[in-house]
Design an enzyme around this catalytic site. Structure first.
Site, PDB file in Angstrom:
ATOM      1  N   HIS A   1       0.879  -1.447   0.207  1.00 22.84           N
ATOM      2  CA  HIS A   1       0.072  -0.090   0.421  1.00 22.84           C
ATOM      3  C   HIS A   1       0.779   1.324   0.104  1.00 22.84           C
ATOM      4  O   HIS A   1       0.817   2.025   0.366  1.00 22.84           O
ATOM      5  CB  HIS A   1      -1.000   0.559   1.253  1.00 22.84           C
ATOM      6  CG  HIS A   1      -2.490  -0.692   0.884  1.00 22.84           C
ATOM      7  ND1 HIS A   1      -2.849  -0.976   0.097  1.00 22.84           N
ATOM      8  CD2 HIS A   1      -2.321  -2.235   1.660  1.00 22.84           C
ATOM      9  CE1 HIS A   1      -4.084  -1.497  -0.131  1.00 22.84           C
ATOM     10  NE2 HIS A   1      -3.604  -2.036   1.316  1.00 22.84           N
TER      11      HIS A   1
ATOM     12  N   ASP B   1       0.412  -4.624   4.914  1.00 24.56           N
ATOM     13  CA  ASP B   1      -0.035  -6.296   5.123  1.00 24.56           C
ATOM     14  C   ASP B   1      -0.379  -5.681   3.411  1.00 24.56           C
ATOM     15  O   ASP B   1      -0.082  -4.621   2.189  1.00 24.56           O
ATOM     16  CB  ASP B   1      -1.559  -5.270   5.412  1.00 24.56           C
ATOM     17  CG  ASP B   1      -2.349  -3.896   4.911  1.00 24.56           C
ATOM     18  OD1 ASP B   1      -1.040  -3.001   5.342  1.00 24.56           O
ATOM     19  OD2 ASP B   1      -2.891  -3.534   4.085  1.00 24.56           O
ATOM     20  N   GLU B   2      -0.921  -7.106   2.471  1.00 27.71           N
ATOM     21  CA  GLU B   2      -1.338  -7.092   1.112  1.00 27.71           C
ATOM     22  C   GLU B   2      -0.060  -7.101   0.386  1.00 27.71           C
ATOM     23  O   GLU B   2      -0.191  -5.867  -0.696  1.00 27.71           O
ATOM     24  CB  GLU B   2      -2.576  -6.023   0.895  1.00 27.71           C
ATOM     25  CG  GLU B   2      -3.481  -6.999   2.131  1.00 27.71           C
ATOM     26  CD  GLU B   2      -4.751  -5.519   1.199  1.00 27.71           C
ATOM     27  OE1 GLU B   2      -4.767  -4.345   1.523  1.00 27.71           O
ATOM     28  OE2 GLU B   2      -6.349  -6.351   1.269  1.00 27.71           O
ATOM     29  N   VAL B   3       0.976  -7.149   0.574  1.00 22.98           N
ATOM     30  CA  VAL B   3       2.160  -6.786  -0.013  1.00 22.98           C
ATOM     31  C   VAL B   3       2.408  -7.332  -1.062  1.00 22.98           C
ATOM     32  O   VAL B   3       3.057  -8.611  -1.715  1.00 22.98           O
ATOM     33  CB  VAL B   3       3.928  -7.069   0.705  1.00 22.98           C
ATOM     34  CG1 VAL B   3       5.032  -6.602   0.226  1.00 22.98           C
ATOM     35  CG2 VAL B   3       3.841  -6.042   2.561  1.00 22.98           C
ATOM     36  N   TYR B   4       1.538  -6.763  -2.149  1.00 21.76           N
ATOM     37  CA  TYR B   4       1.232  -7.487  -3.568  1.00 21.76           C
ATOM     38  C   TYR B   4       2.269  -7.786  -4.056  1.00 21.76           C
ATOM     39  O   TYR B   4       3.301  -6.503  -4.753  1.00 21.76           O
ATOM     40  CB  TYR B   4       0.439  -6.788  -4.051  1.00 21.76           C
ATOM     41  CG  TYR B   4      -1.542  -6.965  -3.567  1.00 21.76           C
ATOM     42  CD1 TYR B   4      -1.577  -8.342  -2.587  1.00 21.76           C
ATOM     43  CD2 TYR B   4      -2.047  -5.845  -3.463  1.00 21.76           C
ATOM     44  CE1 TYR B   4      -2.740  -7.895  -1.951  1.00 21.76           C
ATOM     45  CE2 TYR B   4      -3.220  -6.352  -3.009  1.00 21.76           C
ATOM     46  CZ  TYR B   4      -4.086  -7.599  -2.045  1.00 21.76           C
ATOM     47  OH  TYR B   4      -4.898  -7.133  -1.458  1.00 21.76           O
TER      48      TYR B   4
END
Length: 485
Positions: free
Chosen positions: A92, A148-151
């Site tokens: 993010h 979080d959400e380390v795409y």
């Protein structure tokens, strides 16, 4: 104050990456947060923080000034709300990596979501962000560093090469960056404990978590915003984290912003069920397993998505959820307390005292449906004045006799009653929004939620006028099919 709540800390999340409120509005709602049972705030500044020096490019147009940050912290202290700042340091990172000057630090060159953990400059960047935020939050007991959400982690060229080496995994790559960030926090701010979202840790085996050293450095925040949260699975996950060496755990629920990327109205029942489930989770573990809970109130799903429910719209849901946590459940007595706090006769009605909530409710429940009624359920419009006809200015002359009276009634009744009423309501809503939010947020919300319906109605009226204007018929009747209109 805490009633029978199993959560010692109850933090309200302020997601400032969309529709950040003016400080004057925060001065109004902080006393309510405290009265409802909150004793802290998780403030996700994103681009609203007044970064200085080489980080100044991260500021949004209406970013808070240092003096406004100090005023927010003062208001929080007066209302006994402990502030935990949040700085994203891994995933993010769009608000940082969207800038051309920093784009070379992306994990994947085309995507601004995730920071490249291999570059020394990446750690220097987030370290500088952390230090500037902490400078304005002296004495903060906790700092949330996101993660979080380390795409797309592991998909960059440097990561691909690194992963080819024996023993290297995406889990190890993730843990090494989290450890580096946490170590920076503890080295520069030794009395501040880093917090992280837990989703990137959930599937990492216990032995890898234990050996990483991360459990000694951070406190994970288990997040789940669903109404049917699996209590047993969460209890097992907490047990796993404790076995790995994490000394304190946190929970994260949601009071708004978790049921639809473009959601305008908050479904209170969904969020109440989510908090009831979290109360069950807390009851399944040893006392004090969970340090506290953050009631998240997401304003965007990410930096580039549309706005979801505005903070004033989510206040009744926040009230229900906070009071449920405080009292250990939701009962008729708790319901009555919430109604008393909000100054309303019943939670079941839509006429809340908040101007914004009442007006947004009108828009959300009635504006689009009333316009759709005219555009999609009027047989003359759908049958003989469809988008095909309108684009070609093509209309059966006989239908002028049927459609034109409809248009006249629309002009006389709907335009004066419907269009006029909605335009007046939009003006009233815009004025109310401007008292709380900055102009760019007001413009965005109205453009997404109000203007499309009004423009559709106005365009229909214009097309009808052109089609039924003076001069020869716009189209000759086709072959007689024997079909009556």
């Amino acid at each position: 104050m805490s009633g029978s709540s199993p959560f010692k800390m109850r933090l309200v999340h302020l997601d400032l990456k969309g529709a950040p409120p003016k400080v004057s509005y925060l001065a109004e709602v902080f006393p309510l947060f405290h009265a409802l049972g909150a004793n802290g705030l998780l403030i996700e500044y994103e681009d609203m923080f007044p970064y200085e020096g080489h980080l100044r490019l991260l500021r949004a147009q209406h970013a808070y000034s240092p003096s406004e940050i100090k005023e927010i912290l003062h208001l929080a202290t007066v209302n006994e709300l402990e502030v935990v700042p949040l700085v994203q340091t891994f995933g993010h990172m769009e608000f940082v990596l969207k800038h051309e000057a920093l784009a070379h630090l992306r994990e994947v060159a085309f995507f601004p979501n995730t920071l490249n953990p291999h570059e020394a400059e990446s750690l220097a960047l987030v370290g500088a962000m952390i230090d500037q935020v902490m400078e304005l939050h002296p004495g903060a007991r906790w700092l949330h560093v996101g993660c979080d959400e380390v795409y797309y982690l592991g998909e960059g060229e440097a990561s691909r090469q690194w992963l080819q080496q024996e023993q290297n995994t995406k889990a190890r790559l993730c843990l090494s960056h989290v450890k580096a960030v946490a170590s920076h926090v503890l080295a520069r701010h030794p009395t501040t404990k880093p917090l992280v979202w837990d989703d990137m840790l959930r599937d990492i085996p216990e032995d890898q978590l234990s050996a990483s050293g991360v459990p000694q450095l951070v406190e994970p925040m288990l997040w789940d915003y669903t109404a049917d949260l699996d209590v047993h699975s969460k209890a097992l996950l907490m047990e796993k984290y404790r076995k790995c060496g994490f000394r304190q755990l946190w929970a994260a629920s949601a009071f708004k912003g978790a049921t639809g990327v473009s959601q305008a109205l908050t479904p209170i029942e969904h969020h109440l069920r989510n908090h009831r489930q979290w109360l069950q989770v807390a009851a399944h573990g040893p006392a004090d397993t969970l340090q506290g809970i953050v009631l998240t109130g997401w304003q965007r799903y990410d930096h580039f998505s549309v706005l979801c429910e505005l903070l004033p719209v989510g206040i009744p849901s926040l009230a229900v959820c906070l009071q449920s946590l405080l009292q250990g459940g939701f009962s008729e007595d708790v319901k009555a307390r919430v109604e008393n706090f909000l100054g309303i006769p019943s939670l079941e009605i839509t006429g809340f005292p908040s101007d914004i909530l009442a007006l947004v409710t009108q828009v959300g429940l009635h504006l689009r449906s009333s316009v759709d009624e005219m555009l999609h359920r009027n047989r003359y419009v759908t049958g003989w004045f469809s988008s095909y006809h309108r684009r070609r200015k093509l209309v059966h002359p006989v239908m002028i006799q049927h459609i034109q009276p409809q248009a006249l009634r629309l002009t006389a009744v709907w335009a004066l009653s419907l269009l006029g009423r909605w335009s007046a309501l939009a003006g009233e809503l815009e004025a109310a929004l401007r008292r709380v939010f900055y102009p760019d947020a007001v413009e965005e919300w109205l453009e997404e939620n109000v203007q499309p319906s009004l423009q559709q109605l106005q365009q229909l009226l214009q097309d009808l006028g052109e089609a039924a204007g003076p001069g020869p018929p716009l189209a000759s009747p086709g072959p007689d099919t024997g079909q009556d209109p």
